[in-house]
Design an enzyme around this catalytic site. Structure first.
Site, mmCIF file in Angstrom:
data_model
loop_
_atom_site.group_PDB
_atom_site.id
_atom_site.type_symbol
_atom_site.label_atom_id
_atom_site.label_comp_id
_atom_site.label_asym_id
_atom_site.label_seq_id
_atom_site.Cartn_x
_atom_site.Cartn_y
_atom_site.Cartn_z
ATOM 1 N N SER A 129 0.796 -1.221 0.000
ATOM 2 C CA SER A 129 0.000 0.000 0.000
ATOM 3 C C SER A 129 0.831 1.275 0.000
ATOM 4 O O SER A 129 0.380 2.295 -0.496
ATOM 5 C CB SER A 129 -0.961 -0.005 1.183
ATOM 6 O OG SER A 129 -0.283 -0.226 2.393
ATOM 7 N N HIS B 50 -5.338 -2.929 -2.873
ATOM 8 C CA HIS B 50 -4.983 -1.965 -3.919
ATOM 9 C C HIS B 50 -4.852 -2.591 -5.304
ATOM 10 O O HIS B 50 -4.558 -1.895 -6.273
ATOM 11 C CB HIS B 50 -3.668 -1.261 -3.565
ATOM 12 C CG HIS B 50 -3.746 -0.539 -2.258
ATOM 13 N ND1 HIS B 50 -4.203 0.753 -2.146
ATOM 14 C CD2 HIS B 50 -3.473 -0.955 -0.998
ATOM 15 C CE1 HIS B 50 -4.183 1.109 -0.870
ATOM 16 N NE2 HIS B 50 -3.748 0.091 -0.158
ATOM 17 N N LYS C 247 -11.604 1.303 -1.812
ATOM 18 C CA LYS C 247 -10.586 1.873 -2.685
ATOM 19 C C LYS C 247 -11.118 1.903 -4.118
ATOM 20 O O LYS C 247 -11.997 2.690 -4.391
ATOM 21 C CB LYS C 247 -9.276 1.120 -2.478
ATOM 22 C CG LYS C 247 -8.736 1.562 -1.106
ATOM 23 C CD LYS C 247 -7.761 0.697 -0.439
ATOM 24 C CE LYS C 247 -7.453 1.315 0.931
ATOM 25 N NZ LYS C 247 -6.999 0.348 1.910
HETATM 26 C C1 PLP Z 1 -6.935 0.211 3.309
HETATM 27 C C2 PLP Z 1 -6.368 -1.124 3.593
HETATM 28 C C3 PLP Z 1 -6.985 -1.985 4.503
HETATM 29 C C4 PLP Z 1 -8.128 -1.553 5.359
HETATM 30 O O1 PLP Z 1 -9.314 -1.518 4.646
HETATM 31 P P1 PLP Z 1 -10.497 -0.605 5.194
HETATM 32 O O2 PLP Z 1 -11.691 -1.098 4.487
HETATM 33 O O3 PLP Z 1 -10.129 0.787 4.870
HETATM 34 O O4 PLP Z 1 -10.558 -0.851 6.678
HETATM 35 C C5 PLP Z 1 -6.487 -3.250 4.633
HETATM 36 N N1 PLP Z 1 -5.408 -3.658 3.931
HETATM 37 C C6 PLP Z 1 -4.767 -2.838 3.082
HETATM 38 C C7 PLP Z 1 -3.574 -3.341 2.345
HETATM 39 C C8 PLP Z 1 -5.223 -1.546 2.899
HETATM 40 O O5 PLP Z 1 -4.583 -0.725 2.083
#
Ligand code: PLP
Length: 389
Positions: free
Chosen positions: A176, A204, A236
């Site tokens: 990320s 992502h 995302k």
């Molecule tokens: C954003 C993210 C999460 C968390 O997801 P949310 O739905 O925002 O709680 C988990 N793992 C990764 C790799 C992320 O980038």
């Protein structure tokens, strides 16, 4: 004794690590209004530009009219409604897995999956750059916790040698904060040779990666026998909210029976599931969003190389500019802001000490002209913070 919060906060400020929340005064888009200023933003995770898509908004509205607002209860009591179920079936089909289970956040999906699968006497092996939620999940599970060198199958192998009980290998799909891809073919082969399972959090990768947006497993063509536990998040590229775990029938039933972060929480609003069904349809069908993103990424990397910026080994919409020192990263972010551009500085502990960076992200809704504007501003600002490096 008392809680000396004031000194903790003062220390953090002195170390240039104090965090503040920019206040967004409108929907996600390249052009945003933040704290009263109009800015061009390169920092959201809305990679495909679906968070403010009219059809997704309409699906949410219609969903709310039909299903109300609140989820009302946990899934096991009376909170599991038809849109949640339809979305689970659609996500299973999309990922080519027998079943999928919906969660309210990715953080919870990760806590749920890891803690339901391993406990005392077992082992959990994680990439040292994994997302915080995966690291927290490993610690919470009570299993023997070890971190292997970033994306290094040899380092993983040496730790698997010492593993006890059931062994779960856990990795981000797309990292990320770096944007690079997990070397899944090598990691999965190593895990398979030791009878370990692999869990991939592709928060992502879903959307930008793969011919139909199926993420890193589609990119590498990996099935259930390679990646037994596949996690995706919906906040995302899907542009909505929530997360899912996809895998075998037995995996999903195990989570429903034993995963506390699944059991003891209210289901997400059903209208959000209606919105995600629509965004999933757009994400799969509209390949032009991925193509446009890839053009932006290629152009940015070429332009950044001309300026002399230090990029990372990333083929994804996450294109960090490595600065190193936190104070200089903040300064670069501030100089860009003076020119009307919003790019967040990411500092420790989110990234390792000495690797502060500007995390540039692209969206399919950025235009090529907006990208050129970013490159021009970087060409002006970079020399001002790059005194010694
Ligand atoms: C954003 C993210 C999460 C968390 O997801 P949310 O739905 O925002 O709680 C988990 N793992 C990764 C790799 C992320 O980038």
């Amino acid at each position: 004794m008392s809680f000396d919060l004031a000194s903790r906060l003062a220390e953090r400020r002195a170390a240039h690590l104090y965090r503040q929340r920019p206040s967004l005064e409108g929907p996600q888009a390249p052009r945003v209004r933040v704290d009263g200023r109009e800015l061009l933003a390169f920092c959201s995770n809305d990679y495909l530009g679906l968070a403010n898509h009219p059809e997704v908004i309409r699906a949410l509205q219609q969903g709310a009219e039909k299903w109300g607002v609140g989820g009302g209860a946990s899934h096991l009591v009376i909170g599991h409604s038809t849109p949640h179920h339809e979305l689970e079936e659609a996500l299973a089909e999309f990922t080519g897995r027998p079943r999928a289970l919906l969660f309210s956040t990715g953080y919870m999906a990760n806590l749920a999956a890891v803690t339901a699968l391993v406990g005392q006497g077992d082992s959990v092996l994680e990439d040292r750059l994994n997302h915080a939620s995966l690291l927290d999940a490993g610690l919470l599970s009570g299993a023997r916790f070890s971190r292997y060198l970033h994306n290094d199958a040899v380092s993983l192998a040496s730790r698997l040698e010492k593993a006890t009980g059931n062994a779960l290998v856990v990795t981000d799909g797309v990292f990320s904060m770096d944007g690079d891809l997990a070397d899944l073919p090598a990691l999965c082969a190593e895990a398979r040779s030791k009878d370990a399972w692999v869990m991939v959090d592709d928060a992502h990768g879903f959307g930008p990666l793969g011919a139909t947006g199926g993420g890193i497993v589609e990119h590498f063509g990996l099935g259930l026998e390679d990646v037994q536990v596949l996690v995706g998040t919906l906040g995302k590229a899907f542009g909505t909210a929530g997360a899912f775990v996809a895998g075998s029938e037995e995996l999903i039933e195990t989570l429903i029976q034993f995963a506390r972060p699944y059991i003891y929480t209210t289901s997400q609003p059903p209208a959000v599931a209606c919105a995600t069904l629509k965004s999933l349809e757009l994400l799969r069908a509209e390949g032009w969003r991925r193509e446009h993103l890839n053009r932006l990424i290629t152009r940015f990397r070429a332009g950044a190389a001309e300026i002399g910026l230090r990029l990372m080994d990333s083929p994804t919409p996450i294109q960090p500019i490595l600065v190193g020192d936190s104070e200089r990263a903040l300064k670069l972010s501030a100089l860009l802001k003076d020119r009307g551009l919003l790019v967040g500085a990411i500092r420790p502990p989110t990234v390792p000490a000495g690797s502060a960076r500007l995390r540039v992200t692209f969206s399919a809704s950025h235009t090529e002209a907006q990208l050129e504007q970013l490159l021009e501003a970087l060409a002006e600002c970079w020399p001002q913070v790059n005194g010694d490096a």
